[in-house]
Design a protein around this motif. Structure first.
Motif, PDB file in Angstrom:
ATOM      1  N   HIS A 186       2.595   4.235   0.905  1.00  0.00           N
ATOM      2  CA  HIS A 186       1.781   3.404   1.801  1.00  0.00           C
ATOM      3  C   HIS A 186       2.583   3.075   3.059  1.00  0.00           C
ATOM      4  CE1 HIS A 186      -1.442   2.393  -1.144  1.00  0.00           C
ATOM      5  NE2 HIS A 186      -0.490   2.720  -2.002  1.00  0.00           N
ATOM      6  N   PHE A 211       2.050  -9.017  -6.304  1.00  0.00           N
ATOM      7  CA  PHE A 211       2.445  -7.959  -5.355  1.00  0.00           C
ATOM      8  C   PHE A 211       1.417  -7.834  -4.222  1.00  0.00           C
ATOM      9  CE2 PHE A 211       1.323  -3.514  -4.332  1.00  0.00           C
ATOM     10  CZ  PHE A 211       2.346  -3.256  -3.437  1.00  0.00           C
ATOM     11  N   TYR A 248       1.930  -8.382  -0.219  1.00  0.00           N
ATOM     12  CA  TYR A 248       1.595  -7.250   0.658  1.00  0.00           C
ATOM     13  C   TYR A 248       0.685  -7.709   1.790  1.00  0.00           C
ATOM     14  CZ  TYR A 248       0.509  -2.240   1.427  1.00  0.00           C
ATOM     15  OH  TYR A 248       0.382  -0.975   1.932  1.00  0.00           O
ATOM     16  N   THR A 280      -4.197   1.285   5.746  1.00  0.00           N
ATOM     17  CA  THR A 280      -5.386   0.506   5.424  1.00  0.00           C
ATOM     18  C   THR A 280      -5.907  -0.183   6.682  1.00  0.00           C
ATOM     19  OG1 THR A 280      -4.265   0.105   3.302  1.00  0.00           O
ATOM     20  CG2 THR A 280      -6.284  -1.147   3.707  1.00  0.00           C
ATOM     21  N   ASP A 287      -7.367   4.085   3.664  1.00  0.00           N
ATOM     22  CA  ASP A 287      -7.527   3.515   2.354  1.00  0.00           C
ATOM     23  C   ASP A 287      -8.427   2.271   2.417  1.00  0.00           C
ATOM     24  OD1 ASP A 287      -6.110   2.951  -0.413  1.00  0.00           O
ATOM     25  OD2 ASP A 287      -5.767   1.161   0.781  1.00  0.00           O
ATOM     26  N   PRO A 329      -9.317  -1.217   1.062  1.00  0.00           N
ATOM     27  CA  PRO A 329      -8.618  -2.224   0.262  1.00  0.00           C
ATOM     28  C   PRO A 329      -9.542  -2.806  -0.798  1.00  0.00           C
ATOM     29  CG  PRO A 329      -9.178  -3.124   2.421  1.00  0.00           C
ATOM     30  CD  PRO A 329      -9.689  -1.713   2.405  1.00  0.00           C
ATOM     31  N   GLY A 342      -5.438  -1.269  -3.902  1.00  0.00           N
ATOM     32  CA  GLY A 342      -5.513  -2.688  -4.226  1.00  0.00           C
ATOM     33  C   GLY A 342      -5.974  -2.895  -5.661  1.00  0.00           C
ATOM     34  N   HIS A 354      -7.055   5.447  -5.820  1.00  0.00           N
ATOM     35  CA  HIS A 354      -6.196   4.879  -6.855  1.00  0.00           C
ATOM     36  C   HIS A 354      -7.069   4.599  -8.079  1.00  0.00           C
ATOM     37  CE1 HIS A 354      -3.610   3.992  -3.450  1.00  0.00           C
ATOM     38  NE2 HIS A 354      -2.720   3.359  -4.175  1.00  0.00           N
ATOM     39  N   GLU A 380      -4.180   2.606 -12.763  1.00  0.00           N
ATOM     40  CA  GLU A 380      -2.863   1.979 -12.568  1.00  0.00           C
ATOM     41  C   GLU A 380      -2.861   0.630 -13.295  1.00  0.00           C
ATOM     42  OE1 GLU A 380      -2.163   0.617  -8.557  1.00  0.00           O
ATOM     43  OE2 GLU A 380       0.008   0.467  -8.817  1.00  0.00           O
ATOM     44  N   ASP A 440       5.476   5.285  -3.385  1.00  0.00           N
ATOM     45  CA  ASP A 440       4.486   4.204  -3.284  1.00  0.00           C
ATOM     46  C   ASP A 440       4.755   3.176  -2.168  1.00  0.00           C
ATOM     47  OD1 ASP A 440       2.101   3.014  -3.890  1.00  0.00           O
ATOM     48  OD2 ASP A 440       2.671   2.309  -5.877  1.00  0.00           O
ATOM     49  N   ASP A 441       5.597   2.194  -2.417  1.00  0.00           N
ATOM     50  CA  ASP A 441       5.934   1.179  -1.394  1.00  0.00           C
ATOM     51  C   ASP A 441       7.446   0.982  -1.437  1.00  0.00           C
ATOM     52  OD1 ASP A 441       3.123   0.151  -0.652  1.00  0.00           O
ATOM     53  OD2 ASP A 441       3.140   0.000  -2.838  1.00  0.00           O
TER      54      ASP A 441
END
Ligand SMILES: O=c1[nH]cnc2c1ncn2[C@@H]1O[C@H](CO)[C@@H](O)[C@H]1O
Length: 361
Positions: free
Chosen positions: A33, A74, A78, A115, A153, A155, A189, A216, A219, A297-298
């Protein structure tokens, strides 16, 4: 170009360390991201410049801020962190730094999520967001030859938002401002309480416009979300998808239809969806024949890099160098590069692996 004089195949002789092996492999990153790639120094500098006052003011405090209690925590952090991104120059800087950071790890190509809606809703002109990321992308390409493409993306689960409207807007931004940089549409998200079928129309419109579907799923919620992403969103790849293992029929579907999962082990540990490396499902997914790749990922938020993910795969997930080289090749296959660019990169990867073997004699 990445400097290959130190890390390139020709330089190796004698025992090859894991670091040398990983650095010599030309890599592809499929799940990272943009907003989650802000370097600590950049977060601090932008917060100061724009006087954003609910952000930590030292690197040590920032590291503590990035100790997440769970996935929702998280996401809260973010959404606060992105407030430092205010104008076109900020987005250009972020895109350039992110791409250069990948190039320095011998990453040649990356598909990067960003995003737009979470910036538009804060009042950042959407034209500035796209102009910025496109400028940064061009500058990084000119400096290193790294090729990056965007996945815009949606959210998922923005508190209080009308999700269908958010999805529609995101697709509109991608198709209006994306130019040649945008190759896909995603949704990220929250998954819990954000059923994927509500995004079917938005994804259909995006696919109609030639974008790939990369949601996504699986997860933080179970196999159902992955099924929904395949059946309602026409998923070309799945972000994470590790919970697919809850359902053998789904594993069978991913394997036979060759629907890849973009897996990010350290992310899963840091958001608390997997307890530790020893219990990470990546080795099982590989054994089941599911197409998978390794991703970061991040990275700064999770204290990792793509290079680190490859090292964790070798050291903490117990994968062999041959398997890790297969994961690197899988990322090329699963990317949306053209067939001839894939062939060229795969040939470079084979040369790097052969050189490492030869060096060890
Ligand atoms: O690891 C991740 N999993 C799910 N979503 C993520 C992750 N990293 C960043 N986001 C981002 O969280 C946004 C919500 O405001 C999502 O749209 C997504 O881009």
């Amino acid at each position: 170009m990445t400097d290959t004089t130190e890390t390139g195949p020709g330089a190796l002789a004698g025992p090859v360390s894991d670091e040398q092996f990983v650095d010599a492999l030309p890599k592809v990153e499929l799940h990272v991201h943009l907003e989650g790639s802000m370097l600590p120094g950049t977060v601090l500098a932008l917060a100061r410049r724009h006087q954003v006052d609910d952000i930590p003011t030292t690197e040590a405090a920032l590291r503590e801020w990035y100790a997440f209690k769970d996935f929702n925590h998280f996401l809260e952090v973010y959404r606060t962190a992105v407030k430092v991104l205010r104008d076109e120059d900020d987005f250009a800087l972020l895109a350039r730094e992110t791409a250069l950071g990948l190039a320095a790890q011998n990453v040649r190509y990356a598909e990067i999520y960003f995003t737009p809606y979470i910036h538009a809703m804060r009042g950042v002109p959407i034209e500035d967001v796209f102009a910025g990321v496109e400028r940064g992308r061009a500058e990084a390409y000119a400096a290193t030859g790294i090729d990056i493409r965007w996945i815009t993306d949606i959210p998922g689960g923005l508190p209080g938002a009308d999700m269908r409207m958010v999805a529609e807007r995101t697709v509109e931004y991608a198709t209006t401002y994306g130019g040649t940089g945008v190759i896909g549409i995603g949704v990220g998200g929250a998954e819990v309480g954000v059923p994927r079928p509500q995004f079917a129309e938005a994804f259909a419109a995006a696919r109609q416009a030639g974008l790939r579907s990369i949601p996504h799923a699986g997860e933080t919620s179970g196999a159902r979300t992955v099924w929904d992403s395949i059946e309602h969103l026409g998923a070309d790849r799945i972000g994470h998808g590790i919970r697919s293992l809850d359902d053998p029929a789904l594993i069978e579907r991913l394997r036979t239809d060759r629907i890849p999962l973009d897996v990010s082990p350290t992310s899963n540990l840091r958001t608390g969806v997997v307890a530790d490396y020893a219990s990470h499902p990546l080795p099982t997914l590989i054994a089941e024949g599911v197409p998978v790749s390794l991703n970061s990922d991040d990275p700064p938020m999770f204290g990792t890099t793509l290079r680190d993910e490859y090292l964790h795969a070798l050291r903490d997930l117990g994968l062999s160098r041959a398997t890790v080289a297969e994961l690197a090749a899988a990322a090329v296959h699963h990317s949306f590069l053209t067939p001839d660019r894939k062939e060229a990169l795969l040939a470079e990867q084979r040369a790097a692996v052969a050189a490492a073997l030869a060096a060890e004699g």
